[in-house]
Design a protein around this motif. Structure first.
Motif, PDB file in Angstrom:
ATOM      1  N   VAL A  80       0.838  -1.200   0.000  1.00 31.93           N
ATOM      2  CA  VAL A  80       0.000   0.000   0.000  1.00 31.93           C
ATOM      3  C   VAL A  80       0.871   1.248   0.000  1.00 31.93           C
TER       4      VAL A  80
ATOM      5  N   LEU B 189      -4.764   0.012   4.731  1.00 28.64           N
ATOM      6  CA  LEU B 189      -5.169   1.386   4.440  1.00 28.64           C
ATOM      7  C   LEU B 189      -5.834   2.068   5.639  1.00 28.64           C
TER       8      LEU B 189
ATOM      9  N   PHE C 171      -4.133   6.006  -2.959  1.00 28.50           N
ATOM     10  CA  PHE C 171      -4.008   4.580  -3.269  1.00 28.50           C
ATOM     11  C   PHE C 171      -5.047   4.187  -4.317  1.00 28.50           C
TER      12      PHE C 171
ATOM     13  N   ILE D 223       0.820   4.365  -2.904  1.00 33.62           N
ATOM     14  CA  ILE D 223       0.315   5.705  -2.616  1.00 33.62           C
ATOM     15  C   ILE D 223       1.169   6.731  -3.360  1.00 33.62           C
TER      16      ILE D 223
END
Length: 169
Positions: free
Chosen positions: A65, A100, A111, A69
């Motif tokens: 993640v 997240l 994201f 981003i």
């Protein structure tokens, strides 16, 4: 194959979008690949995606993640990463949403921006949005709304970042 080797690879892999893209983006002035790892990018992302089965999910998805981003769709390196994220989203969407969860809204939206960015219409991406909405609408309503918003603005018409901005015609 060992946990130690996997952890060493995992720790050496880039941690952020900026680290990732600087490591793997194409440099037209570097035909021999001496400035970065462009020519190894596909193999490295493949290993990151498929070979790190001994890394705890919480660590793995937090890093995945974090790299995504701020990502911007483009050929090659960016595309490899987007494919990796989408592949994991098929069976591990709950783990990704959990990674997240502690982040601020802006980062979560970034994201989803990267996740849904696409140049042209694709039935697969439309189906993926519907699948994720149905799967998570009750448990993660705020993230579902972010998915829908990101899809609305970044699906079907985002340029490769290396091509600059085109008129909206």
């Amino acid at each position: 194959e060992s946990k130690e080797a996997q952890m060493a690879y995992f720790e050496a892999f880039p941690n952020t979008w900026m680290e990732y893209i600087v490591t793997y983006q194409f440099d037209p002035d570097d035909k021999e690949g001496r400035k970065n790892l462009y020519f190894a990018g596909h193999k490295h992302v493949y290993a990151f995606e498929y070979k790190l089965n001994l890394i705890p999910d919480s660590l793995y998805y937090k890093k995945l993640v974090n790299i995504a981003i701020g990502g911007r769709i483009d050929a090659d390196a960016a595309n490899y990463l987007q494919s990796c994220v989408k592949s994991h989203m098929i069976d591990h969407s709950e783990q990704i949403l959990n990674a997240l969860a502690p982040l601020c809204k802006r980062h979560r939206f970034e994201f989803w921006e990267f996740y849904f960015s696409n140049i042209v219409k694709s039935a697969d991406i439309e189906e993926e949005l519907n699948r994720l909405v149905e799967l998570h609408k009750n448990c993660h309503p705020e993230d579902v709304q972010m998915m829908k918003d990101a899809f609305k603005y970044f699906y079907n018409g985002v340029n490769f970042f290396s091509h600059g901005y085109l008129d909206a015609d």
